[in-house]
Design a protein around this motif. Structure first.
Motif, PDB file in Angstrom:
ATOM      1  N   GLY A 306      19.113 -17.738   7.818  1.00 42.70           N
ATOM      2  CA  GLY A 306      19.902 -16.487   8.518  1.00 42.70           C
ATOM      3  C   GLY A 306      19.932 -15.440   7.113  1.00 42.70           C
ATOM      4  N   ALA A 307      20.334 -16.090   6.069  1.00 44.44           N
ATOM      5  CA  ALA A 307      20.456 -15.250   4.917  1.00 44.44           C
ATOM      6  C   ALA A 307      19.155 -14.644   4.278  1.00 44.44           C
ATOM      7  N   ALA A 308      18.123 -15.493   4.448  1.00 42.29           N
ATOM      8  CA  ALA A 308      16.754 -15.031   4.166  1.00 42.29           C
ATOM      9  C   ALA A 308      16.163 -13.929   5.331  1.00 42.29           C
ATOM     10  N   PHE A 309      16.856 -14.063   6.467  1.00 36.32           N
ATOM     11  CA  PHE A 309      16.320 -12.876   7.553  1.00 36.32           C
ATOM     12  C   PHE A 309      16.894 -11.707   6.885  1.00 36.32           C
ATOM     13  N   GLY A 310      18.313 -11.732   6.359  1.00 38.76           N
ATOM     14  CA  GLY A 310      18.665 -10.531   5.592  1.00 38.76           C
ATOM     15  C   GLY A 310      18.394 -10.106   4.490  1.00 38.76           C
ATOM     16  N   GLY A 311      17.533 -10.827   3.846  1.00 38.06           N
ATOM     17  CA  GLY A 311      16.906 -10.344   2.703  1.00 38.06           C
ATOM     18  C   GLY A 311      17.354 -11.204   1.446  1.00 38.06           C
ATOM     19  N   ALA A 312      18.233 -12.220   1.489  1.00 39.02           N
ATOM     20  CA  ALA A 312      18.722 -12.757   0.351  1.00 39.02           C
ATOM     21  C   ALA A 312      17.580 -13.890   0.117  1.00 39.02           C
ATOM     22  N   ILE A 313      17.699 -14.658  -1.167  1.00 33.03           N
ATOM     23  CA  ILE A 313      16.899 -15.778  -1.326  1.00 33.03           C
ATOM     24  C   ILE A 313      17.539 -17.070  -0.825  1.00 33.03           C
ATOM     25  N   GLY A 314      17.259 -17.595   0.466  1.00 34.88           N
ATOM     26  CA  GLY A 314      17.743 -18.718   1.105  1.00 34.88           C
ATOM     27  C   GLY A 314      17.140 -19.943   0.579  1.00 34.88           C
ATOM     28  N   ILE A 315      18.109 -20.955   0.130  1.00 36.57           N
ATOM     29  CA  ILE A 315      17.764 -22.248  -0.433  1.00 36.57           C
ATOM     30  C   ILE A 315      18.744 -23.110   0.424  1.00 36.57           C
ATOM     31  N   THR A 316      18.348 -24.689   0.447  1.00 37.13           N
ATOM     32  CA  THR A 316      19.143 -25.608   0.904  1.00 37.13           C
ATOM     33  C   THR A 316      18.870 -26.776   0.048  1.00 37.13           C
ATOM     34  N   THR A 317      19.835 -27.717  -0.072  1.00 38.58           N
ATOM     35  CA  THR A 317      19.656 -28.634  -0.994  1.00 38.58           C
ATOM     36  C   THR A 317      19.974 -30.093  -0.352  1.00 38.58           C
ATOM     37  N   THR A 318      19.270 -31.028  -0.659  1.00 37.32           N
ATOM     38  CA  THR A 318      19.679 -32.205   0.262  1.00 37.32           C
ATOM     39  C   THR A 318      18.945 -33.496  -0.401  1.00 37.32           C
ATOM     40  N   SER A 319      19.114 -34.516   0.489  1.00 36.82           N
ATOM     41  CA  SER A 319      18.083 -35.767   0.270  1.00 36.82           C
ATOM     42  C   SER A 319      17.330 -36.194   1.306  1.00 36.82           C
ATOM     43  N   GLY A 320      16.824 -37.292   1.285  1.00 35.09           N
ATOM     44  CA  GLY A 320      15.860 -37.675   2.798  1.00 35.09           C
ATOM     45  C   GLY A 320      16.756 -37.660   4.243  1.00 35.09           C
ATOM     46  N   PRO A 321      17.733 -38.324   4.114  1.00 30.92           N
ATOM     47  CA  PRO A 321      18.437 -38.128   5.506  1.00 30.92           C
ATOM     48  C   PRO A 321      18.501 -36.647   5.868  1.00 30.92           C
ATOM     49  N   GLY A 322      19.132 -36.011   5.045  1.00 28.14           N
ATOM     50  CA  GLY A 322      19.223 -34.477   5.345  1.00 28.14           C
ATOM     51  C   GLY A 322      17.967 -33.879   5.726  1.00 28.14           C
ATOM     52  N   VAL A 323      16.728 -34.035   5.169  1.00 34.96           N
ATOM     53  CA  VAL A 323      15.645 -33.512   5.665  1.00 34.96           C
ATOM     54  C   VAL A 323      15.240 -33.805   6.850  1.00 34.96           C
ATOM     55  N   CYS A 324      15.592 -35.163   7.394  1.00 35.10           N
ATOM     56  CA  CYS A 324      15.107 -35.481   8.683  1.00 35.10           C
ATOM     57  C   CYS A 324      16.064 -34.578   9.718  1.00 35.10           C
TER      58      CYS A 324
END
Ligand code: SF4
Lengths: 618, 340
Positions: A306-324
């Motif tokens: 959503g932030a990327a839609f608005g022009g921010a650099i959107g990132i998310t951090t996680t590990s395997g279970p989160g990627v699923c």
């Protein structure tokens, strides 16, 4: 203290040393290890660390399951791994001894806290007799130190409770080993001051006293006859700082966002071993960093998109279970073509698996773990400090190609540390972000002829109002389209766009002869072990080379040429064979795997052995 | 009405109609809701480019395609999360979320709950038709118990969720209900929602004439509605009925319907208070046939919105830091120099 009356003890020089601190998870071994590392970094040694701790925050005290360890390799020459086995083992209790003693080589130095070898603790550690007295440790240099007693003695007039005093035992071990390897404890004293002096001066005082007591004990007590010194490493000139992979990752993200001139928005849900990136970034708000601790993994990546839609650099951090859990949103980003970086700090699986142990088994998940044909670029750092460069590059690629990008680190890189040559901000590559503002001739999916990326037109721009979504869309207008040929065209163009990223990939670095018997091809955190093994083999005159790839999707364009020039291609991975599958499928090369799935990094010797056995083959 | 008088006069309803063909079934309640929203937009005086509609999946979630604003038709249930990221990083935008009973309360229940409790400045419209329309007629989390559908041939055995009660439980700062066919009332509720600072949650009772026709007939039927709807107005007694001759009164810890006269006067009735959480909760449980269905604003209170607080933290940290200096950031902590 009568140190002035004691003759200076002899100092022996060593090229490199591996030390392991082991104790109960409540004993503060990670902290002792971290500060020994910092002292060592400031002494100018090259270094590499391996923290290894249980998933339980406080497993039952004294049990084997509760043992936490921290290994550090430091050297006067370049090194790449935390070392196969320790030269020095500090064991704070019988359980720590039991778990680690098998790794200590003959004549290795063993330091134990004598008072902890009570009948009860010995039983909890599942020894049948007291190892300190039954002769089972005869082949080591054993130093029985009264760490518990000396710690309590140092604090007996403080009025602290015994339990509180016991919490400083790790500082005794740290002080003692600091003396043993002639490290300056000044940086640790400074840290104690800044961490505790204001809020809990009594803790600061206790830690300070015990740290010094440990140091002085080494110097004065007639226990250790020699101290050791490892000269500063001859590494490239410049300013250095010790850094973990997660800290380097955070800095890489912030640096790229700053270079792009855009705010950085992290949407994240706490998960081991990625949470430290959330903590680091939450403390960098002054650099235009927004951190959103979401209600779950899906919301974390959703908010970033959503932030990327608005022009921010959107990132998310996680590990395997989160990627699923994030898969569907990543696919939405593929479909709407917005930039997004997914940092997967891999850990042992499947399912909850081994939360605190390392593994590289999410590569195929990143590659294929979404419905339909859904290409996503994949980048992987090779060392803790390299996380900076690759995190930076992930954002550069994401914004240039309007695509989600996977950044695949792992637990070993995340928590491991090494010296980082601090770059000058001015030398960093450009990250060019240009929003579309001109309504004339605008279509949401009108592509750049070179990169095939669509324009980034953000809300707030008059005349560019448009709708995007996960439904298949018309090649040009972006309007909903179910037309058969249009769908094929869209699937193909999304694929071509990602394949075109090869133009960004620098030539693959090759250590070794251009052609020969064995090419060891690696990705991610296996870099250090492979590099050390290949160097050792080369020193024996073997025709072995090491290539390490940071771009996994797409693969480097020069890779097929390189692969064809060796009799054997070996791909060591901390999984059941994932890159090797991609390589075989892509290039029809008979690459073979070396696979380890123990939650631990490769030992150099394991790779040497495998390469040697391949060399013998015809 | 608005500081942006120019924008107001410059735009009309047509400016908010996109060039896409509307593809809802003929007769669907969504048409009326779309028309009211498009009618309201020019009144708000917000430039079109600063308005964003975000939706999930379902019939209602096609809504953004039909609005000539920025729009994002996302994935099932996730619109509140995506909208939160947008609004938190772009507080200058006006962000609307369109969702349904399945999208918002089933697959996306978690996100809805957390958007509400955070008080992100979003306008969330939940079209409640008590059925899954897009997947052709399975029961939804708001369907009445015992409902016979394709997936529940013997009747559903789930107890339904009440959207208003859920929103109040999450301490949403603005909670309201309206009805697709009550154009005037709907517009007035939407206007209140748009003026609210913080999450505004509006349940809109919507008829799915294909798979659940008449689900709210007992509330909306012309002949019955005066007795079946309780129009909430802040500071006014809870009166209803064709001749304003019925009301709601407290009886112990419960509410009861009373007829005026025979010693019962308006003074005995409860007075609506949008700031009273206990009253809002009691009202949220009322439904025909025993009670009229309340429509209007159940709750409206002030609380600092999440996005503003987040922006403030970032601004404060920026001010403290001064000009961001990457080199200073890189060199933080203990460093050492290696001479050439
Ligand atoms: S299925 Fe029902 S809710 Fe969906 S468009 Fe048709 S009438 Fe409307």
């Amino acid at each position: 203290m009568q140190s002035e009356t004691v003759a200076q003890k002899p100092i022996e020089e060593r090229d490199h040393v591996v030390i392991r601190f082991a104790g109960d998870s409540g004993d503060g071994m990670q902290l002792a290890g971290m500060h020994f590392t910092n002292e060592t970094a400031l002494a100018g040694n090259d270094l590499s660390t391996l923290p290894d701790f249980p998933a339980e925050i406080r497993a039952p005290t004294g049990t084997l399951a509760g043992v936490s360890g921290f290994q550090l390799h430091f050297s006067s020459a370049d090194i790449f791994t935390p070392g196969d086995q320790p030269d020095v083992l500090v064991a704070m209790n019988p359980a720590a001894l039991k778990v680690n003693i098998g790794d200590l080589p003959m004549n290795g130095i063993l330091i134990v806290d004598k008072e902890q070898f009570t009948e009860q603790n010995i039983k909890k550690a599942e020894f049948t007799s007291n190892p300190l007295t039954d002769g089972s440790l005869d082949r080591f240099q054993v130093f029985e130190v009264s760490i518990t007693k000396l710690t309590l003695n140092a604090l007996n007039d403080t009025g602290l409770q015994t339990r509180a005093m016991m919490r400083s035992r790790n500082f005794f071990a740290l002080g003692l080993t600091s003396w043993l390897f002639q490290r300056d404890i000044e940086p640790t004293l400074r840290w104690i001051e800044s961490k505790f002096a204001k809020r809990t001066p009594e803790v600061a005082e206790a830690n300070r006293r015990v740290l010094k007591a440990g140091y002085n004990y080494g110097e004065t007590a007639e226990v250790f006859r020699t101290a050791y010194k490892v000269k500063p490493a001859a590494i490239a000139p410049g300013r250095y700082r010790n850094i973990t992979g997660n800290a380097a990752t955070s800095l890489g993200f912030v640096a790229a966002a700053q270079k792009a001139g855009r705010p950085l928005f992290l949407g994240s849900y706490p998960i081991t071993p990625a949470s430290d990136i959330l903590h680091e970034l939450a403390a960098m708000k002054g650099y235009g960093v927004y951190t959103f601790q979401a209600e779950d993994e899906i919301a974390g990546v959703g908010a970033a998109l959503g932030a990327a839609f608005g022009g921010a650099i959107g990132i998310t951090t996680t590990s395997g279970p989160g990627v699923c859990l994030k898969g569907e949103t990543i696919n939405l980003a593929v479909s709407v073509e917005l930039p997004l970086v997914i940092a997967d700090i891999q850990r042992g699986g499947p399912s909850t698996g081994l939360p605190t142990k390392t593994e590289q088994a999410d590569l195929l998940l990143a590659m294929y773990g979404r419905n339909s044909d859904s290409p996503v670029p994949i980048l992987a750092p090779a060392t803790p400090a390299d996380c900076f460069n690759v995190a930076f590059e992930a954002i550069r690629i994401a914004t240039r190609y309007m695509t989600p990008v996977f950044f695949l680190s792992d637990g070993y890189l995340a928590n491991g540390a090494e010296p980082w040559r601090v770059p000058a901000a001015a030398d960093l590559p450009e990250v060019k972000v240009e929003f579309r503002t001109d309504p004339v001739g605008y279509y949401p999916f009108l592509r750049d002829p070179e990169t095939l990326s669509r324009p980034w037109a953000i809300p707030g721009t008059p005349g560019l109002e448009h709708r995007i979504g996960g439904i298949e869309k018309d090649y040009l207008t972006g309007n909903v389209s179910y037309a058969p040929m249009n769908h094929e065209q869209m699937v193909r163009v999304r694929s071509r766009k990602i394949a075109g990223i090869v133009r960004e990939i620098p030539p693959t670095e090759l250590n070794g002869p251009d052609e020969g018997d064995v090419l060891v091809l690696g990705w991610g955190s296996t870099y250090g072990a492979i590099e050390s093994a290949v160097r050792a083999l080369q020193a024996e005159g073997k025709k072995v080379a090491h290539a390490h790839i940071r771009y996994i999707n797409p693969l480097p364009p020069d890779l097929p040429g390189i692969l064809s020039r060796y009799r054997h291609v070996l791909v060591p991975e901390l999984n059941m064979g994932q890159l090797v599958r991609l390589i075989r499928a892509e290039y029809l090369v008979d690459a073979i795997g070396l696979n380890k799935i123990q939650g631990q990094p490769f030992k150099v010797s394991e790779i040497v052995r495998k390469v040697s056995s391949l060399m013998e083959k015809k | 009405m608005s500081e942006n008088a120019e924008a107001t006069t410059a735009l009309n309803r047509k400016d908010f109609v996109s060039d896409q063909d509307v593809r809802w079934c003929p007769g669907c309640g969504d048409y009326s809701i779309l028309a009211q929203v498009q009618r309201l937009m020019p009144e708000l005086g917000i430039p079109r480019e600063n308005i964003v509609f975000i939706s999930g999946i379902g019939c209602s979630s096609r809504f953004p395609y039909y609005m000539n604003t920025y729009g994002f038709h996302s994935i099932h249930g996730r619109a509140p999360a995506i909208a939160t990221g947008l609004k938190a990083s772009r507080p200058d935008l006006t962000v609307w979320v369109v969702t349904g009973d399945g999208d918002g309360l089933s697959i996306g229940g978690n996100h809805l709950l957390h958007a509400l409790r955070r008080n992100v400045d979003l306008k969330i419209l939940l079209f409640n038709n008590r059925i899954y329309g897009l997947t052709k007629g399975q029961y939804s989390p708001t369907s009445e118990r015992g409902k016979v559908t394709k997936s529940t041939p013997l009747g559903s055995i789930d107890y339904p969720l009440h959207p208003i009660t859920v929103a109040l439980g999450a301490e949403a700062t603005f909670v309201a209900r309206s009805i697709d066919v009550e154009a005037k009332h709907l517009t007035s509720v939407l206007r209140r929602a748009s003026e609210h600072k913080g999450t505004a949650f509006v349940e809109i009772l919507q008829n799915c004439n294909i798979f659940n026709d008449g689900a709210f007939a007992n509330i909306t039927d012309k002949d019955q509605k005066a007795d079946a709807q309780l129009v909430l107005e802040h500071g006014k007694p809870l009166l209803f009925g064709k001749n304003h001759d019925k009301g709601i009164r407290m009886a112990g810890h419960k509410l009861e319907v009373v007829e005026l006269g025979n010693g019962v006067s308006e003074a005995d009735l409860l007075v609506h208070d949008e700031q009273d959480p206990a009253l809002a909760f009691l009202l949220s449980t009322l439904m025909p046939p025993t009670f009229p269905a309340p429509v209007g604003v159940f709750r409206a209170v002030d609380r600092p919105p999440y996005d503003a607080a987040m922006g403030e933290q970032v601004e404060r940290a920026k001010a403290k830091l001064g000009t961001p200096d990457l080199d200073a950031l890189f060199n933080q902590g203990d460093t050492w120099d290696v001479a050439p």
